[in-house]
Scaffold this active site. Structure first.
Site, PDB file in Angstrom:
ATOM      1  N   CYS A   1      -2.998  -4.194 -13.080  1.00 36.06           N
ATOM      2  CA  CYS A   1      -2.347  -4.926 -11.980  1.00 36.06           C
ATOM      3  C   CYS A   1      -1.001  -4.323 -11.556  1.00 36.06           C
ATOM      4  CB  CYS A   1      -2.126  -6.370 -12.393  1.00 36.06           C
ATOM      5  SG  CYS A   1      -1.302  -7.343 -11.111  1.00 36.06           S
TER       6      CYS A   1
ATOM      7  N   LYS B   1       2.005   2.557   2.658  1.00 38.52           N
ATOM      8  CA  LYS B   1       0.652   3.085   2.501  1.00 38.52           C
ATOM      9  C   LYS B   1       0.426   4.305   3.398  1.00 38.52           C
ATOM     10  CE  LYS B   1      -1.457  -1.403   1.385  1.00 38.52           C
ATOM     11  NZ  LYS B   1      -0.324  -2.361   1.504  1.00 38.52           N
TER      12      LYS B   1
ATOM     13  N   ARG C   1       4.924  -7.296   9.561  1.00 37.37           N
ATOM     14  CA  ARG C   1       4.130  -8.135   8.662  1.00 37.37           C
ATOM     15  C   ARG C   1       4.817  -8.283   7.305  1.00 37.37           C
ATOM     16  NH1 ARG C   1       2.447  -3.104   9.363  1.00 37.37           N
ATOM     17  NH2 ARG C   1       1.209  -1.955   7.849  1.00 37.37           N
TER      18      ARG C   1
ATOM     19  N   ASP D   1      -2.038   2.361  -8.624  1.00 40.45           N
ATOM     20  CA  ASP D   1      -0.580   2.508  -8.630  1.00 40.45           C
ATOM     21  C   ASP D   1      -0.068   2.860 -10.032  1.00 40.45           C
ATOM     22  OD1 ASP D   1      -0.317   1.838  -5.925  1.00 40.45           O
ATOM     23  OD2 ASP D   1      -0.258  -0.308  -6.381  1.00 40.45           O
TER      24      ASP D   1
ATOM     25  N   ARG E   1       8.220  -5.007   4.011  1.00 41.11           N
ATOM     26  CA  ARG E   1       8.310  -3.558   4.016  1.00 41.11           C
ATOM     27  C   ARG E   1       8.029  -2.989   5.398  1.00 41.11           C
ATOM     28  NH1 ARG E   1       5.336  -1.758  -0.368  1.00 41.11           N
ATOM     29  NH2 ARG E   1       7.349  -2.105  -1.339  1.00 41.11           N
ATOM     30  N   TYR E   2       7.005  -3.529   6.046  1.00 42.04           N
ATOM     31  CA  TYR E   2       6.621  -3.041   7.373  1.00 42.04           C
ATOM     32  C   TYR E   2       7.206  -4.004   8.402  1.00 42.04           C
ATOM     33  CZ  TYR E   2       3.136  -0.741   4.427  1.00 42.04           C
ATOM     34  OH  TYR E   2       2.510  -0.012   3.453  1.00 42.04           O
TER      35      TYR E   2
ATOM     36  N   ASP F   1      -0.513   3.921  -1.941  1.00 41.21           N
ATOM     37  CA  ASP F   1       0.693   3.156  -1.645  1.00 41.21           C
ATOM     38  C   ASP F   1       1.818   3.933  -2.330  1.00 41.21           C
ATOM     39  OD1 ASP F   1       2.244   1.160  -0.595  1.00 41.21           O
ATOM     40  OD2 ASP F   1       0.940  -0.458  -1.314  1.00 41.21           O
TER      41      ASP F   1
ATOM     42  N   ARG G   1       1.212  -5.848  -9.954  1.00 42.18           N
ATOM     43  CA  ARG G   1       2.270  -6.861 -10.116  1.00 42.18           C
ATOM     44  C   ARG G   1       2.311  -7.414 -11.525  1.00 42.18           C
ATOM     45  NH1 ARG G   1       0.642  -8.771  -4.733  1.00 42.18           N
ATOM     46  NH2 ARG G   1       1.545  -7.098  -3.491  1.00 42.18           N
TER      47      ARG G   1
ATOM     48  N   CYS H   1      -6.190  -8.418 -14.376  1.00 41.78           N
ATOM     49  CA  CYS H   1      -6.698  -7.051 -14.344  1.00 41.78           C
ATOM     50  C   CYS H   1      -5.682  -6.178 -15.062  1.00 41.78           C
ATOM     51  CB  CYS H   1      -6.849  -6.583 -12.905  1.00 41.78           C
ATOM     52  SG  CYS H   1      -7.601  -7.837 -11.844  1.00 41.78           S
TER      53      CYS H   1
ATOM     54  N   CYS I   1      -3.194 -15.878 -12.072  1.00 41.27           N
ATOM     55  CA  CYS I   1      -4.541 -15.455 -11.668  1.00 41.27           C
ATOM     56  C   CYS I   1      -5.518 -15.976 -12.707  1.00 41.27           C
ATOM     57  CB  CYS I   1      -4.676 -13.935 -11.646  1.00 41.27           C
ATOM     58  SG  CYS I   1      -3.544 -13.126 -10.525  1.00 41.27           S
TER      59      CYS I   1
HETATM   60  C1  LIG Z   1      -0.273  -3.557   1.663  1.00 40.66           C
HETATM   61  C2  LIG Z   1       0.839  -4.323   2.194  1.00 40.66           C
HETATM   62  C3  LIG Z   1       0.756  -4.957   3.434  1.00 40.66           C
HETATM   63  C4  LIG Z   1      -0.481  -4.928   4.292  1.00 40.66           C
HETATM   64  O1  LIG Z   1      -0.804  -3.624   4.673  1.00 40.66           O
HETATM   65  P1  LIG Z   1      -2.000  -3.360   5.682  1.00 40.66           P
HETATM   66  O2  LIG Z   1      -2.112  -1.868   5.725  1.00 40.66           O
HETATM   67  O3  LIG Z   1      -1.586  -3.952   6.987  1.00 40.66           O
HETATM   68  O4  LIG Z   1      -3.222  -4.023   5.139  1.00 40.66           O
HETATM   69  C5  LIG Z   1       1.870  -5.620   3.894  1.00 40.66           C
HETATM   70  N1  LIG Z   1       3.015  -5.664   3.170  1.00 40.66           N
HETATM   71  C6  LIG Z   1       3.114  -5.066   1.977  1.00 40.66           C
HETATM   72  C7  LIG Z   1       4.398  -5.136   1.245  1.00 40.66           C
HETATM   73  C8  LIG Z   1       2.030  -4.380   1.438  1.00 40.66           C
HETATM   74  O5  LIG Z   1       2.125  -3.807   0.237  1.00 40.66           O
HETATM   75  S1  SF4 Z   2      -4.741  -7.204  -9.527  1.00 43.35           S
HETATM   76 FE1  SF4 Z   2      -3.126  -8.513 -10.384  1.00 43.35          FE
HETATM   77  S2  SF4 Z   2      -2.715 -10.038  -8.794  1.00 43.35           S
HETATM   78 FE2  SF4 Z   2      -4.708  -9.105  -8.326  1.00 43.35          FE
HETATM   79  S3  SF4 Z   2      -6.225 -10.435  -9.294  1.00 43.35           S
HETATM   80 FE3  SF4 Z   2      -5.778  -8.788 -10.743  1.00 43.35          FE
HETATM   81  S4  SF4 Z   2      -4.150  -9.609 -12.047  1.00 43.35           S
HETATM   82 FE4  SF4 Z   2      -4.239 -10.910 -10.224  1.00 43.35          FE
END
Ligand SMILES: *Cc1c(COP(=O)(O)O)cnc(C)c1O
Ligand code: SF4
Length: 380
Positions: free
Chosen positions: A141, A347, A125, A303, A121-122, A340, A143, A138, A134
């Site tokens: 979550c 973010k 990174r 989220d 996305r960025y 986010d 994801r 949670c 996991c």
């Molecule tokens: C949160 C996130 C990061 C890391 O973000 P930082 O602000 O650098 O900690 C990188 N890629 C994705 C897709 C993210 O959701």
């Molecule tokens: S938030 Fe989602 S990915 Fe993170 S520890 Fe909990 S269940 Fe696992």
């Protein structure tokens, strides 16, 4: 009672796992093998509400249920409002989906995924989804569409290699965030393979690991693991932690091992209604994190994933918490409050507004105590 365990866990083990040897209890593989998943499992130590029982018994919940015996021991079984209980035991609220405001993939990660498992996305990174497992799920979550074995791509060495190839081919990537799921569920040998291959890429400057394992399965953080990790520095870790009750003798020992291996530790805390959405709980959490050498990094607005309306607070709550920290305690204890943005906006951070007005080069502020009229004059 055993001195290697915090008092709550020792009592729990004595009451419900008395026949289990301490070596088994302290073995992360044993903890994984014995994870609690069903209504019967939890009934061992909890008086489940009929709503919890129904949810545990139904196939309607989106996300699998799993809690390690260690993490279960942190739940106060006399308290229906126990904060950890709320984050891991499903209730029918999570079946209510608000299609106008909630998403299956709130951050549109799938749209920003050039190869399976990579979210780019960025510019500089990437996020590398290395597992869909996991030890503890949670309920909020982000994801939940992936974790619990639901990834719509195969997670295997071939997928890892595709991710590594992608990173190799993109010279702009200087930061790789290994995440999941929880990447620390892999064996030392598997993790070492991954780290070795990422570390070999010349343009990758830092590697980050996102994990909740020090708080849900602290037994995984072994001397051998940290000895291996420190060969691949600079490695940073972002630790998912939401409540002061997660900070125990065991998790604090795990963080000590990691910190002693030279791994800078940062926290990521999701703001959750009736779990940690007040200044005093957050202050306690941030203070306790600093004592175990974890620097509060992000306070994350929850989220809008399907079925999370009972967890989400207003944004004013997050601002109020930051306001309650800034100035009142060590600046080191104050995380950034982050939203986010849905649909892949990325973010953004939100700060309390201390600026009352500006005229010409004069700015007027209210301070952290609420006293107004403080002026700062900029140079001409
Ligand atoms: C949160 C996130 C990061 C890391 O973000 P930082 O602000 O650098 O900690 C990188 N890629 C994705 C897709 C993210 O959701
Ligand atoms: S938030 Fe989602 S990915 Fe993170 S520890 Fe909990 S269940 Fe696992």
């Amino acid at each position: 009672m055993d001195t290697q365990l915090n008092p709550k866990t020792a009592k729990f083990k004595y009451e419900f796992y008395n026949t289990i040897g301490i070596d088994d209890w302290n073995d992360w593989r044993w903890q994984l093998k014995k994870r609690l998943q069903t209504s019967e499992d939890f009934s061992l130590f909890l008086d489940l509400t009929s709503d919890e029982k129904d949810c545990l018994g139904s196939n309607a919940t989106r996300l699998n249920v799993s809690v390690t015996p260690y993490y279960a021991s942190l739940i106060d079984n006399n308290n229906i409002q126990d904060p950890i209980r709320k984050t891991v035991i499903p209730v029918s609220n999570e079946l209510h989906v608000d299609n106008d405001a909630e998403y299956l993939d709130p951050l549109a990660e799938d749209l920003n995924s050039p190869v399976p498992g990579i979210v780019h996305r960025y510019p500089d990174r990437v996020l590398f989804i290395t597992t869909d497992f996991c030890p503890v799920y949670c309920r909020y979550c982000t994801r939940s569409r992936i974790v619990g074995g639901k990834a719509n791509f195969d997670i295997n060495l071939n997928q890892w290699q595709k991710g590594i190839d992608y990173i190799s081919q993109h010279c702009e990537i200087r930061d790789v965030l290994i995440s999941g799921g929880d990447p620390l569920i892999y064996t030392d040998t598997q993790l070492q393979w991954l780290l070795e291959h990422i570390r070999k890429i010349p343009h990758v400057e830092i590697i980050r690991i996102g994990t909740k394992i020090p708080f849900v399965l602290p037994q995984r953080i072994t001397h051998e693991l940290v000895e291996m990790l420190k060969e691949y520095h600079p490695i940073y870790m972002s630790l998912h932690v939401v409540h002061p009750n997660e900070i125990t003798l065991e998790s604090s020992n795990a963080c000590t091992l990691l910190a002693n291996a030279g791994i800078p530790l940062g926290s990521q805390t999701v703001l959750l209604k009736d779990v940690n959405d007040d200044v005093s709980t957050m202050t306690e959490l941030m203070h306790n994190l600093l004592t175990i050498r974890v620097k509060p990094y992000y306070l994350l607005q929850c989220d809008p994933v399907f079925g999370t309306s009972h967890f989400r607070t207003g944004i004013d709550k997050g601002v109020e918490i930051i306001q309650g920290l800034r100035g009142h305690t060590s600046g080191y204890a104050v995380p950034h409050y982050i939203i986010d943005l849905p649909e892949g906006g990325g973010k953004v951070s939100i700060d309390p507004d201390y600026l009352d007005n500006q005229s010409g080069n004069t700015y007027e502020f209210t301070n952290y105590q609420g006293t107004s009229g403080f002026k700062y004059v900029e140079p001409e």
